[in-house]
Design a protein around this motif. Sequence first.
Motif, PDB file in Angstrom:
ATOM      1  N   ARG A 199      34.280  40.617  26.812  1.00 25.87           N
ATOM      2  CA  ARG A 199      35.696  40.109  26.146  1.00 25.87           C
ATOM      3  C   ARG A 199      36.050  39.086  25.616  1.00 25.87           C
ATOM      4  O   ARG A 199      36.748  39.005  24.456  1.00 25.87           O
ATOM      5  CB  ARG A 199      37.086  40.509  27.389  1.00 25.87           C
ATOM      6  CG  ARG A 199      36.721  39.763  28.379  1.00 25.87           C
ATOM      7  CD  ARG A 199      37.818  40.453  29.732  1.00 25.87           C
ATOM      8  NE  ARG A 199      37.344  39.138  31.042  1.00 25.87           N
ATOM      9  CZ  ARG A 199      36.996  39.320  31.964  1.00 25.87           C
ATOM     10  NH1 ARG A 199      36.102  40.857  31.680  1.00 25.87           N
ATOM     11  NH2 ARG A 199      36.625  38.940  33.167  1.00 25.87           N
ATOM     12  N   TYR A 200      35.053  38.365  26.076  1.00 29.84           N
ATOM     13  CA  TYR A 200      35.316  36.890  25.454  1.00 29.84           C
ATOM     14  C   TYR A 200      34.833  36.361  24.459  1.00 29.84           C
ATOM     15  O   TYR A 200      34.849  35.540  23.485  1.00 29.84           O
ATOM     16  CB  TYR A 200      35.005  35.789  26.496  1.00 29.84           C
ATOM     17  CG  TYR A 200      35.521  35.535  28.154  1.00 29.84           C
ATOM     18  CD1 TYR A 200      36.680  35.132  28.232  1.00 29.84           C
ATOM     19  CD2 TYR A 200      34.463  36.320  29.307  1.00 29.84           C
ATOM     20  CE1 TYR A 200      37.333  35.136  29.458  1.00 29.84           C
ATOM     21  CE2 TYR A 200      35.478  35.598  30.556  1.00 29.84           C
ATOM     22  CZ  TYR A 200      36.427  35.730  30.356  1.00 29.84           C
ATOM     23  OH  TYR A 200      37.358  35.885  31.269  1.00 29.84           O
ATOM     24  N   PHE A 227      42.528  27.204  27.188  1.00 26.94           N
ATOM     25  CA  PHE A 227      40.958  28.807  26.961  1.00 26.94           C
ATOM     26  C   PHE A 227      40.203  27.865  26.363  1.00 26.94           C
ATOM     27  O   PHE A 227      39.196  27.872  26.172  1.00 26.94           O
ATOM     28  CB  PHE A 227      41.349  29.688  27.873  1.00 26.94           C
ATOM     29  CG  PHE A 227      39.517  30.072  28.163  1.00 26.94           C
ATOM     30  CD1 PHE A 227      39.283  30.611  29.477  1.00 26.94           C
ATOM     31  CD2 PHE A 227      39.152  30.614  27.234  1.00 26.94           C
ATOM     32  CE1 PHE A 227      38.381  31.047  29.799  1.00 26.94           C
ATOM     33  CE2 PHE A 227      37.980  31.771  27.624  1.00 26.94           C
ATOM     34  CZ  PHE A 227      37.872  31.878  28.938  1.00 26.94           C
ATOM     35  N   ASN A 279      48.377  30.086  27.119  1.00 28.92           N
ATOM     36  CA  ASN A 279      47.084  29.984  27.544  1.00 28.92           C
ATOM     37  C   ASN A 279      45.937  30.315  27.508  1.00 28.92           C
ATOM     38  O   ASN A 279      44.666  29.860  27.553  1.00 28.92           O
ATOM     39  CB  ASN A 279      47.638  30.742  28.957  1.00 28.92           C
ATOM     40  CG  ASN A 279      48.311  30.651  29.782  1.00 28.92           C
ATOM     41  OD1 ASN A 279      49.441  29.438  30.198  1.00 28.92           O
ATOM     42  ND2 ASN A 279      49.072  31.518  30.715  1.00 28.92           N
ATOM     43  N   GLY A 280      45.598  31.100  26.445  1.00 26.48           N
ATOM     44  CA  GLY A 280      44.632  30.952  25.525  1.00 26.48           C
ATOM     45  C   GLY A 280      43.811  30.544  24.809  1.00 26.48           C
ATOM     46  O   GLY A 280      42.956  30.218  24.180  1.00 26.48           O
ATOM     47  N   ASP A 338      42.247  43.742  29.462  1.00 28.77           N
ATOM     48  CA  ASP A 338      41.186  42.981  30.305  1.00 28.77           C
ATOM     49  C   ASP A 338      42.189  40.930  29.664  1.00 28.77           C
ATOM     50  O   ASP A 338      42.988  40.493  30.631  1.00 28.77           O
ATOM     51  CB  ASP A 338      40.025  42.275  30.608  1.00 28.77           C
ATOM     52  CG  ASP A 338      39.709  44.046  31.290  1.00 28.77           C
ATOM     53  OD1 ASP A 338      40.308  44.681  31.728  1.00 28.77           O
ATOM     54  OD2 ASP A 338      38.601  44.453  31.382  1.00 28.77           O
ATOM     55  N   LEU A 339      41.856  41.147  28.398  1.00 23.76           N
ATOM     56  CA  LEU A 339      42.363  39.689  28.186  1.00 23.76           C
ATOM     57  C   LEU A 339      43.896  39.954  28.598  1.00 23.76           C
ATOM     58  O   LEU A 339      44.283  38.208  28.601  1.00 23.76           O
ATOM     59  CB  LEU A 339      42.283  39.565  27.061  1.00 23.76           C
ATOM     60  CG  LEU A 339      40.324  39.104  27.009  1.00 23.76           C
ATOM     61  CD1 LEU A 339      40.481  39.765  24.629  1.00 23.76           C
ATOM     62  CD2 LEU A 339      40.200  38.215  26.720  1.00 23.76           C
ATOM     63  N   LYS A 340      44.569  40.649  27.980  1.00 21.79           N
ATOM     64  CA  LYS A 340      46.345  40.441  28.602  1.00 21.79           C
ATOM     65  C   LYS A 340      46.477  40.594  29.211  1.00 21.79           C
ATOM     66  O   LYS A 340      47.230  39.134  30.124  1.00 21.79           O
ATOM     67  CB  LYS A 340      46.985  41.726  27.332  1.00 21.79           C
ATOM     68  CG  LYS A 340      46.699  41.861  26.641  1.00 21.79           C
ATOM     69  CD  LYS A 340      47.014  42.937  25.932  1.00 21.79           C
ATOM     70  CE  LYS A 340      48.089  44.283  26.134  1.00 21.79           C
ATOM     71  NZ  LYS A 340      48.694  45.294  25.341  1.00 21.79           N
ATOM     72  N   GLU A 341      45.845  40.869  30.928  1.00 20.50           N
ATOM     73  CA  GLU A 341      46.204  40.563  32.212  1.00 20.50           C
ATOM     74  C   GLU A 341      45.730  38.890  32.544  1.00 20.50           C
ATOM     75  O   GLU A 341      46.533  38.677  33.314  1.00 20.50           O
ATOM     76  CB  GLU A 341      45.296  41.634  32.958  1.00 20.50           C
ATOM     77  CG  GLU A 341      45.176  43.156  33.188  1.00 20.50           C
ATOM     78  CD  GLU A 341      44.947  44.163  33.470  1.00 20.50           C
ATOM     79  OE1 GLU A 341      43.829  43.167  34.578  1.00 20.50           O
ATOM     80  OE2 GLU A 341      44.895  44.962  33.346  1.00 20.50           O
ATOM     81  N   GLU A 342      44.897  38.126  31.721  1.00 21.77           N
ATOM     82  CA  GLU A 342      44.771  37.436  32.139  1.00 21.77           C
ATOM     83  C   GLU A 342      45.351  35.842  31.803  1.00 21.77           C
ATOM     84  O   GLU A 342      45.513  34.736  31.757  1.00 21.77           O
ATOM     85  CB  GLU A 342      43.096  37.029  31.687  1.00 21.77           C
ATOM     86  CG  GLU A 342      41.812  37.856  32.404  1.00 21.77           C
ATOM     87  CD  GLU A 342      40.587  37.726  31.620  1.00 21.77           C
ATOM     88  OE1 GLU A 342      40.322  36.354  32.271  1.00 21.77           O
ATOM     89  OE2 GLU A 342      40.116  39.050  31.459  1.00 21.77           O
ATOM     90  N   SER A 343      46.448  36.830  31.048  1.00 23.62           N
ATOM     91  CA  SER A 343      47.675  36.002  29.808  1.00 23.62           C
ATOM     92  C   SER A 343      46.596  35.012  28.856  1.00 23.62           C
ATOM     93  O   SER A 343      46.743  34.065  28.146  1.00 23.62           O
ATOM     94  CB  SER A 343      47.873  35.404  30.927  1.00 23.62           C
ATOM     95  OG  SER A 343      48.912  36.135  32.034  1.00 23.62           O
ATOM     96  N   LEU A 344      45.718  35.925  28.316  1.00 19.72           N
ATOM     97  CA  LEU A 344      44.857  34.813  27.635  1.00 19.72           C
ATOM     98  C   LEU A 344      45.188  35.470  25.718  1.00 19.72           C
ATOM     99  O   LEU A 344      45.025  35.114  25.110  1.00 19.72           O
ATOM    100  CB  LEU A 344      43.273  35.237  27.459  1.00 19.72           C
ATOM    101  CG  LEU A 344      42.913  34.350  28.827  1.00 19.72           C
ATOM    102  CD1 LEU A 344      41.085  35.038  28.888  1.00 19.72           C
ATOM    103  CD2 LEU A 344      42.923  33.445  28.823  1.00 19.72           C
TER     104      LEU A 344
END
Length: 71
Positions: A3-4, A65, A61-62, A42-48
Amino acid sequence: MNRYDILHEIFHRAGSEKFMTLYELETETGLSGAKLRPMLEDLKEESLLVEHPEGFQVSENGMHFCKRRWV
């Protein structure tokens, strides 16, 4: 690809100003939407990452990061 890697692709192609569609991500990564969607969620859930009707965009936030990690 994880995902990263997907976040990295969106960060470099679209930044915080533009959007990247699922179709563009499929084309750039060679992965199907079915494989990309869980990673994007998953990236959306991590607020990225945020999703708009226009496509996906790196969140504030993304951006923090991404800049810490890749700039």
